[in-house]
Design a protein around this motif. Structure first.
Motif, PDB file in Angstrom:
ATOM      1  N   GLY A  23      17.051 -31.217  11.330  1.00  0.00           N
ATOM      2  CA  GLY A  23      16.648 -32.176  12.420  1.00  0.00           C
ATOM      3  C   GLY A  23      16.203 -31.811  13.951  1.00  0.00           C
ATOM      4  N   GLU A  24      16.167 -30.319  14.027  1.00  0.00           N
ATOM      5  CA  GLU A  24      15.817 -29.746  15.453  1.00  0.00           C
ATOM      6  C   GLU A  24      14.206 -29.362  15.297  1.00  0.00           C
ATOM      7  OE1 GLU A  24      18.427 -26.601  16.086  1.00  0.00           O
ATOM      8  OE2 GLU A  24      20.215 -27.801  16.160  1.00  0.00           O
ATOM      9  N   LYS A  25      13.593 -29.848  16.271  1.00  0.00           N
ATOM     10  CA  LYS A  25      12.124 -29.529  16.432  1.00  0.00           C
ATOM     11  C   LYS A  25      12.134 -28.166  17.041  1.00  0.00           C
ATOM     12  CE  LYS A  25       9.403 -30.802  19.599  1.00  0.00           C
ATOM     13  NZ  LYS A  25       8.606 -31.518  20.847  1.00  0.00           N
ATOM     14  N   ARG A  26      11.096 -27.373  16.733  1.00  0.00           N
ATOM     15  CA  ARG A  26      10.556 -26.280  17.472  1.00  0.00           C
ATOM     16  C   ARG A  26       9.230 -26.355  17.709  1.00  0.00           C
ATOM     17  NH1 ARG A  26      12.050 -20.059  15.958  1.00  0.00           N
ATOM     18  NH2 ARG A  26      10.731 -19.088  17.533  1.00  0.00           N
ATOM     19  N   ASP A  27       8.773 -26.159  18.868  1.00  0.00           N
ATOM     20  CA  ASP A  27       7.365 -26.073  19.170  1.00  0.00           C
ATOM     21  C   ASP A  27       6.918 -24.701  19.264  1.00  0.00           C
ATOM     22  OD1 ASP A  27       4.988 -25.725  20.678  1.00  0.00           O
ATOM     23  OD2 ASP A  27       5.246 -27.116  22.331  1.00  0.00           O
ATOM     24  N   LEU A  28       5.946 -24.230  18.235  1.00  0.00           N
ATOM     25  CA  LEU A  28       5.544 -23.096  17.939  1.00  0.00           C
ATOM     26  C   LEU A  28       5.006 -22.389  19.368  1.00  0.00           C
ATOM     27  CD1 LEU A  28       4.074 -23.188  14.201  1.00  0.00           C
ATOM     28  CD2 LEU A  28       6.254 -23.065  15.101  1.00  0.00           C
ATOM     29  N   GLU A  29       4.783 -22.938  20.173  1.00  0.00           N
ATOM     30  CA  GLU A  29       3.974 -22.304  21.581  1.00  0.00           C
ATOM     31  C   GLU A  29       3.143 -21.391  21.291  1.00  0.00           C
ATOM     32  OE1 GLU A  29       7.634 -20.530  23.135  1.00  0.00           O
ATOM     33  OE2 GLU A  29       8.522 -22.332  23.482  1.00  0.00           O
ATOM     34  N   LEU A  30       2.001 -21.969  20.339  1.00  0.00           N
ATOM     35  CA  LEU A  30       0.877 -21.120  20.308  1.00  0.00           C
ATOM     36  C   LEU A  30      -0.158 -21.446  21.053  1.00  0.00           C
ATOM     37  CD1 LEU A  30       0.769 -21.907  16.368  1.00  0.00           C
ATOM     38  CD2 LEU A  30       1.319 -19.763  17.504  1.00  0.00           C
ATOM     39  N   THR A  31      -1.314 -20.371  21.282  1.00  0.00           N
ATOM     40  CA  THR A  31      -2.330 -20.825  22.384  1.00  0.00           C
ATOM     41  C   THR A  31      -2.946 -22.070  22.175  1.00  0.00           C
ATOM     42  OG1 THR A  31      -2.232 -18.175  22.263  1.00  0.00           O
ATOM     43  CG2 THR A  31      -4.286 -19.286  23.296  1.00  0.00           C
ATOM     44  N   GLY A  32      -3.198 -22.529  23.374  1.00  0.00           N
ATOM     45  CA  GLY A  32      -4.038 -23.924  23.323  1.00  0.00           C
ATOM     46  C   GLY A  32      -3.567 -24.986  22.173  1.00  0.00           C
ATOM     47  N   GLY A  33      -4.714 -25.628  21.884  1.00  0.00           N
ATOM     48  CA  GLY A  33      -4.288 -26.755  20.753  1.00  0.00           C
ATOM     49  C   GLY A  33      -3.987 -26.098  19.538  1.00  0.00           C
ATOM     50  N   SER A  34      -3.112 -26.702  18.857  1.00  0.00           N
ATOM     51  CA  SER A  34      -2.603 -25.941  17.714  1.00  0.00           C
ATOM     52  C   SER A  34      -2.195 -27.106  16.518  1.00  0.00           C
ATOM     53  CB  SER A  34      -1.512 -24.964  17.756  1.00  0.00           C
ATOM     54  OG  SER A  34      -0.386 -25.593  18.345  1.00  0.00           O
ATOM     55  N   GLU A  35      -2.216 -26.787  15.215  1.00  0.00           N
ATOM     56  CA  GLU A  35      -1.894 -27.563  14.262  1.00  0.00           C
ATOM     57  C   GLU A  35      -1.342 -26.559  13.114  1.00  0.00           C
ATOM     58  OE1 GLU A  35      -5.677 -29.515  13.908  1.00  0.00           O
ATOM     59  OE2 GLU A  35      -6.362 -27.972  12.738  1.00  0.00           O
ATOM     60  N   ALA A  36      -0.023 -27.137  12.486  1.00  0.00           N
ATOM     61  CA  ALA A  36       0.397 -26.466  11.478  1.00  0.00           C
ATOM     62  C   ALA A  36       0.270 -27.463  10.145  1.00  0.00           C
ATOM     63  CB  ALA A  36       2.173 -26.353  11.689  1.00  0.00           C
ATOM     64  N   GLU A  37      -0.639 -26.706   8.905  1.00  0.00           N
ATOM     65  CA  GLU A  37      -0.850 -27.134   8.042  1.00  0.00           C
ATOM     66  C   GLU A  37      -0.061 -27.056   6.787  1.00  0.00           C
ATOM     67  OE1 GLU A  37      -3.578 -29.064   7.570  1.00  0.00           O
ATOM     68  OE2 GLU A  37      -4.594 -28.777   9.291  1.00  0.00           O
ATOM     69  N   ASP A  38       0.832 -26.124   6.601  1.00  0.00           N
ATOM     70  CA  ASP A  38       1.528 -25.713   5.215  1.00  0.00           C
ATOM     71  C   ASP A  38       2.779 -24.846   5.892  1.00  0.00           C
ATOM     72  OD1 ASP A  38       0.769 -26.794   3.064  1.00  0.00           O
ATOM     73  OD2 ASP A  38      -0.879 -25.335   2.692  1.00  0.00           O
ATOM     74  N   VAL A  39       3.834 -24.956   4.986  1.00  0.00           N
ATOM     75  CA  VAL A  39       4.939 -24.314   5.084  1.00  0.00           C
ATOM     76  C   VAL A  39       5.452 -23.946   3.523  1.00  0.00           C
ATOM     77  CG1 VAL A  39       6.485 -26.149   5.181  1.00  0.00           C
ATOM     78  CG2 VAL A  39       7.288 -24.148   5.823  1.00  0.00           C
ATOM     79  N   ASN A  40       5.741 -22.604   3.549  1.00  0.00           N
ATOM     80  CA  ASN A  40       6.295 -22.318   2.179  1.00  0.00           C
ATOM     81  C   ASN A  40       8.169 -22.031   2.127  1.00  0.00           C
ATOM     82  OD1 ASN A  40       6.774 -19.708   3.129  1.00  0.00           O
ATOM     83  ND2 ASN A  40       4.820 -18.710   2.143  1.00  0.00           N
ATOM     84  N   LYS A  41       8.421 -21.649   1.207  1.00  0.00           N
ATOM     85  CA  LYS A  41       9.869 -21.483   0.974  1.00  0.00           C
ATOM     86  C   LYS A  41      10.394 -20.582   1.711  1.00  0.00           C
ATOM     87  CE  LYS A  41      10.191 -23.700  -3.734  1.00  0.00           C
ATOM     88  NZ  LYS A  41      10.382 -23.535  -4.944  1.00  0.00           N
ATOM     89  N   ALA A  42       9.722 -19.554   1.995  1.00  0.00           N
ATOM     90  CA  ALA A  42      10.075 -18.390   2.934  1.00  0.00           C
ATOM     91  C   ALA A  42       9.792 -18.486   4.550  1.00  0.00           C
ATOM     92  CB  ALA A  42       9.037 -17.267   2.439  1.00  0.00           C
ATOM     93  N   GLY A  43       9.748 -19.942   4.736  1.00  0.00           N
ATOM     94  CA  GLY A  43       9.415 -20.067   6.055  1.00  0.00           C
ATOM     95  C   GLY A  43       8.077 -19.893   6.803  1.00  0.00           C
TER      96      GLY A  43
END
Length: 359
Positions: free
Chosen positions: A171-191
């Motif tokens: 329930g807690e959001k974390r902004d990945l604070e990446l350079t410029g515009g960004s998009e997260a596509e996939d996540v695995n069980k290891a995080g």
């Protein structure tokens, strides 16, 4: 987890969509037109009986996607053992389920009654509205062990739309604070999270100006995956072994491009494309890659394809009865693949490709 999945396509209605990539030309040109790969006999196509698209599949065979409603709207759905469950919207017209994890949790997004785009997580008939996560729209793209990744959209000072990658855990959001515009596509069980950052360029920018890069993120540490020789790359899929697939420019002008597979051991390697255009979207834990492949110099037709070995030519997935396959979006550890075909009247149909050995 969403073992693999393609970039989110447009909803039939008001939902905001993500970029599907900008460069459309391929690898080394040749004076002789290359031969198209043969249709594989190792998979069979099964029409799921729904006008819509299958976007993800877990190892239990549960499939997330959307179906076309009576009024032309898109409705988020889950296929499970032949049953189609309508997940519903968030008070608005449209919704789409983009990913399903091994526990049957479904992530997606939909419009609200006031026309906003919110993310959601659905499980056992209960829907959690994630809101817009601080932007004007939230677009979840994957879920694993209940951890959701994607992007939320913001308007910068110049009123330019920009995506920002996020992770929501417990329930807690974390902004990945990446350079410029960004998009997260996939996540695995290891995080581990795969995606693209440095996407600061505007729409329609010439290929030689593109600068975005594929990345792999975990616990605040970002690994830039590099390129195949050009100035840009973008990630599409991730498996449990930390292997990433996507596309990259081959030269400084950014026009020529190719598909890649990346691993910590071997770095970024070009996928065999026979001088065509490979656009991988997903990879399972056995290293089987899916996506599309255009075999002709004109690149006017792309076929859903499968690579059982990235160093060997792809095989084309068969069309379902009465339709023409156009997308391959996800593959699970059993080798089951989901996507979409087009039927007469330009009607989309959800498709499952089953390995024949699985009978």
């Amino acid at each position: 987890m969403r073992t693999t999945r393609t970039a989110i396509t447009a909803l039939m209605g008001a939902l905001i969509v993500t970029s599907a990539g900008q460069a459309l030309t391929a690898g080394t040109a040749s004076a002789a037109e290359p031969e198209c790969p043969a249709v594989t006999g190792s998979w069979e196509a099964v029409d799921l009986g729904v006008a819509g698209e299958a976007l993800d599949i877990n190892d239990r065979g549960q499939i997330a996607g959307w179906k076309k409603g009576a009024a032309g709207e898109s409705q988020a759905v889950l296929w499970d053992k032949g049953q189609v469950t309508e997940i519903g919207a968030l008070g608005g017209r449209d919704s789409r389920a983009t990913a399903v994890d091994e526990d049957g949790r479904v992530a997606g997004y939909g419009t609200t009654a006031d026309g906003k785009t919110h993310g959601f997580v659905w499980h056992n008939g209960q829907t959690q509205d994630m809101g817009s996560l601080g932007g004007y729209a939230a677009l979840p793209k994957d879920i694993s062990l209940g951890v959701v990744v994607g992007e939320f959209r913001v308007l910068d000072a110049g009123r330019t739309r920009r995506g920002q990658a996020f992770v929501v855990k417990k329930g807690e959001k974390r902004d990945l604070e990446l350079t410029g515009g960004s998009e997260a596509e996939d996540v695995n069980k290891a995080g581990q999270v795969a995606g693209t950052h440095r996407r600061t360029e505007g729409v329609g920018l010439p290929a030689e100006k593109l600068t975005h890069r594929a990345f792999l993120w975990k616990d605040g540490t970002v690994k830039d995956l590099g390129t195949l020789g050009g100035d840009w790359s973008q990630a599409r899929g991730l498996n449990e072994r930390g292997q990433v697939v996507g596309e990259s420019a081959l030269s400084e002008n950014g026009v020529l491009q190719a598909g890649f597979v990346w691993s910590a051991e071997s770095g970024m390697r070009r996928i065999e494309d026979g001088e065509g255009l490979a656009r991988p979207t997903a990879i399972n834990n056995d290293g089987v890659i899916i996506g599309t492949h255009s075999c002709r110099i004109a690149y006017d037709t792309a076929y859903p394809s499968v690579w059982t070995d990235p160093a060997k030519a792809p095989a084309r997935l068969p069309d379902p009865a009465g339709g023409v396959a156009i997308t391959a979006n996800a593959i699970n550890s059993k080798g089951e693949i989901v996507g979409m075909a087009i039927h007469p009247g330009n009607q989309p149909h959800a498709v499952l490709w089953k390995p024949k050995s699985a009978k």
